[in-house]
Design a protein around this motif. Structure first.
Motif, mmCIF file in Angstrom:
data_model
loop_
_atom_site.group_PDB
_atom_site.id
_atom_site.type_symbol
_atom_site.label_atom_id
_atom_site.label_comp_id
_atom_site.label_asym_id
_atom_site.label_seq_id
_atom_site.Cartn_x
_atom_site.Cartn_y
_atom_site.Cartn_z
ATOM 1 N N GLY A 43 0.739 -1.247 -0.204
ATOM 2 C CA GLY A 43 0.068 -0.041 0.225
ATOM 3 C C GLY A 43 0.883 1.148 0.036
ATOM 4 O O GLY A 43 0.423 2.275 0.420
ATOM 5 N N LEU A 44 2.063 1.400 -0.576
ATOM 6 C CA LEU A 44 3.120 2.331 -0.315
ATOM 7 C C LEU A 44 2.467 3.548 -1.200
ATOM 8 O O LEU A 44 2.756 4.591 -0.869
ATOM 9 N N HIS A 45 1.781 3.205 -2.353
ATOM 10 C CA HIS A 45 1.417 4.171 -3.312
ATOM 11 C C HIS A 45 0.346 5.407 -2.499
ATOM 12 O O HIS A 45 0.196 6.479 -2.661
ATOM 13 N N ALA A 46 -0.640 4.647 -1.556
ATOM 14 C CA ALA A 46 -1.301 5.375 -0.712
ATOM 15 C C ALA A 46 -0.789 6.120 0.705
ATOM 16 O O ALA A 46 -1.425 7.141 0.989
ATOM 17 N N LEU A 47 0.568 5.876 0.577
ATOM 18 C CA LEU A 47 1.316 6.686 1.938
ATOM 19 C C LEU A 47 2.016 7.553 1.466
ATOM 20 O O LEU A 47 2.728 8.610 2.277
ATOM 21 N N VAL A 48 2.342 7.816 0.089
ATOM 22 C CA VAL A 48 3.265 8.787 -0.483
ATOM 23 C C VAL A 48 2.519 10.192 -0.576
ATOM 24 O O VAL A 48 1.554 10.120 -0.715
ATOM 25 N N ALA A 324 0.432 4.932 -19.358
ATOM 26 C CA ALA A 324 -1.159 4.910 -19.249
ATOM 27 C C ALA A 324 -1.145 4.056 -17.999
ATOM 28 O O ALA A 324 -0.287 3.080 -17.716
ATOM 29 N N LYS A 325 -2.214 4.215 -17.466
ATOM 30 C CA LYS A 325 -2.673 3.534 -16.119
ATOM 31 C C LYS A 325 -3.145 2.422 -16.457
ATOM 32 O O LYS A 325 -4.239 2.296 -17.468
ATOM 33 N N PRO A 326 -3.349 1.246 -15.797
ATOM 34 C CA PRO A 326 -4.005 0.060 -16.056
ATOM 35 C C PRO A 326 -5.627 0.393 -16.467
ATOM 36 O O PRO A 326 -6.099 -0.156 -17.473
ATOM 37 N N ASP A 327 -6.032 1.037 -15.508
ATOM 38 C CA ASP A 327 -7.465 1.192 -15.522
ATOM 39 C C ASP A 327 -8.073 2.165 -16.893
ATOM 40 O O ASP A 327 -9.119 2.433 -17.180
ATOM 41 N N GLU A 328 -6.992 2.600 -17.311
ATOM 42 C CA GLU A 328 -7.265 3.392 -18.442
ATOM 43 C C GLU A 328 -7.627 2.479 -19.910
ATOM 44 O O GLU A 328 -7.755 3.000 -20.942
ATOM 45 N N LYS A 358 -5.243 -6.965 -8.235
ATOM 46 C CA LYS A 358 -5.039 -7.457 -7.267
ATOM 47 C C LYS A 358 -5.441 -6.635 -6.037
ATOM 48 O O LYS A 358 -5.973 -6.783 -5.127
ATOM 49 N N TYR A 359 -4.629 -5.367 -6.176
ATOM 50 C CA TYR A 359 -4.582 -4.615 -4.881
ATOM 51 C C TYR A 359 -5.072 -3.061 -5.045
ATOM 52 O O TYR A 359 -5.388 -2.408 -4.081
ATOM 53 N N GLN A 360 -5.548 -2.760 -6.443
ATOM 54 C CA GLN A 360 -5.863 -1.344 -6.550
ATOM 55 C C GLN A 360 -7.450 -1.538 -7.002
ATOM 56 O O GLN A 360 -8.143 0.024 -6.766
ATOM 57 N N ARG A 361 -8.103 -2.504 -7.061
ATOM 58 C CA ARG A 361 -9.632 -2.620 -7.539
ATOM 59 C C ARG A 361 -10.414 -1.792 -6.753
ATOM 60 O O ARG A 361 -11.285 -0.883 -6.949
ATOM 61 N N PRO A 362 -10.453 -2.119 -5.235
ATOM 62 C CA PRO A 362 -11.410 -1.253 -4.289
ATOM 63 C C PRO A 362 -11.136 -0.010 -4.445
ATOM 64 O O PRO A 362 -12.309 0.894 -4.485
ATOM 65 N N ARG A 367 -13.119 5.468 -6.415
ATOM 66 C CA ARG A 367 -13.036 6.660 -6.994
ATOM 67 C C ARG A 367 -14.156 6.784 -8.226
ATOM 68 O O ARG A 367 -14.626 7.761 -8.182
ATOM 69 N N LYS A 368 -14.448 5.809 -8.818
ATOM 70 C CA LYS A 368 -15.385 5.860 -9.881
ATOM 71 C C LYS A 368 -16.790 6.206 -9.359
ATOM 72 O O LYS A 368 -17.413 7.057 -9.774
#
Lengths: 378, 73
Positions: A43-48, A324-328, A358-362, A367-368
Motif C-alpha cells: 500500500g505504499l502508493h497510498a502513503l506517499v 497509461a494506467k491499467p484502468d485506462e 489485485k490491490y487497486q480495484r477497491p 474513485r469511480k
C-alpha cells in the motif's frame, strides 16, 4: 546505509517533508517487477505525498518482450521433436495463436524450469530431444542463460539451444528519458532495480546520471527501503543534485558481479532489440554471438522475425512505460483479468495490470463511485 | 522475475554446487557466478544460481533495521 531503528514512518516523514519543500508534482519510477509488487502489496502508493507519483516502468521481463518474440517462442514449441523449456511466467502469455500453455495442451512439449541449467540437464538426459530454452529477462537472469550455453558446450551437446530475448536496464532508462515511442515520460528520478544492479553495478548508471541530470537510487525491496529510496530521490531533486545513491550496499557494488558480466559478454553481444509497444530501441538487448551460433535457436531453426501484432485494445506497451494506467485500458478488469489475461502485464505475477487488479480495484471502484456521485449531484 | 533471496551456504555437492538453506529447505545452486563464496557465506539466490556473495556486516545491518521496524510497527 540506512540508519538503524528507522521505522517506515520516519522514511515517509522524510519523503513528505522533502515533497512539501519541492512543492510541485514529481514523477519517480521504479524499473523492477519486485518493486512493483512490493509497493502495491504494502500500500505504499497510498502513503506517499500527493505530489509524488511512483510509476512502474519496464521492469517486468515478460511484459517488455515484443509480441513477435512471444509468437516465435510459441511457434517453436510446434516444431517436431522440440521441447521448449521456459520460466513459469512465460507459460500463459498470449500470442497470436494461443500461448505456450495452450501449445502444451495441444501436444507440444513445454517444460517449466526453475534454473536455466535444468534445460541443459534435460538435453543431456534425453539426447533424442531437441531442447530450446526460451529465456527472457534483464541482467539478473541473462548470466544464467549464458551459463547454460557454456555448460552445453562443455558437455558437447548438440541438442540444446536458446531462444533468448534478454534486455538491458540502462538503455531502457535512457529511452525513457529521451522519449518512449515519441512520448516524454517526465520521470525525474529512478528507483533502480536492486538485483539487476547486483550484476551491472552502481557505476553502470553514471553515464545516464551525467547525461540527463537525473538522480538514481539503488534500493532494496522492503516497503521501508523503498520509502527510503524515494525520500533520497526527492531530496536530490529538491537540491538540484543528480547522483547515484546505493541503499542496497550489502549486495550491490560499484562494479557489479564481474564474473557474471564476463559470462554474458562471452556468449552475447549488444544488439538493437524490440520492446513491446515501442519497437526497436538501439543497443538495448542482447543477441547470441556468432561464435555460439550453434546454440542460438533462431539460427538453428532458421526462424523468421515475426511482426509485432499486439492484442487489439491492449495498452501494455504504454503501461510498461508509465504512459497509461491499467484502468485506462478498456479491457482492464472486464475482458482482461488474471484468469483470462489478454496482455502480458495481466499475466505476470509482477505485471502492473495484475498488481492493479489485485490491490487497486477497491480504490478504483471507490474513485469511480465518488466520481459518479459527484456527476449526479446537481 | 528478478526476485532473489538471501540464503546461507551449508554444504557442497560433489559437483561443486553449493547447498543452501532456503527457509529450512536444502537447495542446490550453482556458484558459477560466485566462485569466491565459501561454506557459511550468505549469498543471493536467483533462479538456481548464487548471483552475489553478500556482505554479511551490511546485510545484518539491513536485516536488523527491518526487524526493528517490524517490532516497532
Amino acid at each position: 546505509m540506512i540508519s538503524p531503528n528507522r521505522p517506515i514512518g520516519a522514511a515517509l516523514e522524510r519523503l513528505h517533508a522533502a515533497a512539501q519543500r519541492v512543492g510541485r508534482e514529481v514523477k519517480l519510477m521504479e524499473v523492477c517487477g519486485t518493486h512493483t509488487m512490493s509497493a502495491f502489496r504494502s500500500g505504499l502508493h497510498a502513503l506517499v505525498p500527493e505530489n509524488v507519483t511512483l510509476l512502474s516502468g519496464p521492469g517486468c521481463p515478460v511484459c517488455v518482450t515484443a509480441q513477435g518474440d512471444i509468437d516465435r517462442m510459441i511457434g517453436i514449441a510446434g516444431v517436431d521433436g522440440v521441447t521448449v523449456c521456459t520460466y513459469g511466467d512465460m507459460m500463459r502469455v498470449p500470442g497470436r495463436m494461443g500461448s505456450l500453455e495452450s501449445a502444451r495442451c495441444h501436444g507440444a512439449r513445454v517444460e517449466v524450469i526453475y534454473s536455466a541449467l535444468d534445460a541443459v540437464r534435460l538435453a543431456e538426459r534425453e539426447p533424442e530431444s531437441r531442447v530450446v530454452l526460451a529465456a527472457v529477462g534483464f541482467e539478473t537472469t541473462t548470466p544464467a542463460t549464458a551459463a547454460a550455453v557454456l555448460e552445453a558446450e562443455r558437455l558437447g551437446l548438440d541438442n540444446f539451444s536458446v531462444m533468448a530475448s534478454h534486455k538491458l536496464v540502462v538503455p531502457a532508462i535512457n529511452a525513457l528519458l529521451e522519449n518512449w515511442g515519441g512520448e516524454p515520460t517526465g520521470v525525474e528520478g529512478f528507483l533502480c532495480p536492486g538485483h539487476a544492479s547486483v550484476i551491472i553495478g552502481g557505476d553502470a548508471y553514471k553515464p545516464v546520471i551525467e547525461k540527463y541530470g537525473v538522480p538514481c537510487v539503488i534500493g532494496g525491496f522492503e516497503p521501508e527501503l523503498m520509502a527510503e529510496g524515494m525520500a533520497a530521490l526527492v531530496e536530490q531533486i529538491e537540491s538540484g543534485e543528480a547522483r547515484l545513491e546505493n541503499l542496497y550496499p550489502e549486495a550491490v557494488t560499484d562494479a557489479g558481479n564481474t564474473v557474471a558480466r564476463a559470462l554474458i559478454d562471452r556468449v552475447f553481444e549488444v544488439a538493437d532489440v524490440r520492446w513491446r509497444g515501442v519497437g526497436v530501441i538501439p543497443a538495448s538487448g542482447l543477441a547470441v554471438r556468432e561464435s555460439y551460433a550453434k546454440y542460438d535457436a533462431a539460427r538453428v531453426y532458421e526462424l523468421e522475425e515475426i511482426e509485432d501484432r499486439e492484442p487489439a485494445g491492449c495498452v501494455c506497451g504504454q503501461v510498461i512505460a508509465g504512459l497509461a494506467k491499467p484502468d485506462e485500458c478498456r479491457l482492464f478488469g472486464t475482458a482482461c483479468t488474471p484468469v483470462r489475461p489478454i496482455g502480458p502485464c495481466m499475466v505476470s505475477g509482477e505485471g502492473t495490470c495484475q498488481a492493479w487488479f489485485k490491490y487497486q480495484r477497491p480504490a478504483i471502484a471507490r474513485r469511480k463511485r465518488v466520481g459518479e456521485e459527484r456527476a449526479a449531484t446537481p | 522475475m528478478c526476485l532473489a533471496v538471501p540464503a546461507k551456504i551449508v554444504d557442497r555437492e560433489p559437483s561443486g554446487d553449493a547447498v543452501v538453506d532456503l527457509h529450512g529447505n536444502r537447495v542446490s545452486v550453482s556458484t558459477v557466478m560466485t566462485p569466491e563464496a565459501q561454506m557459511g557465506d550468505w549469498v543471493l539466490i536467483h533462479a538456481g544460481f548464487a548471483i552475489q556473495r553478500l556482505d554479511e556486516r551490511e546485510a545484518k545491518e539491513t536485516w536488523d533495521v527491518l526487524r526493528d521496524l517490524r517490532t516497532v510497527g
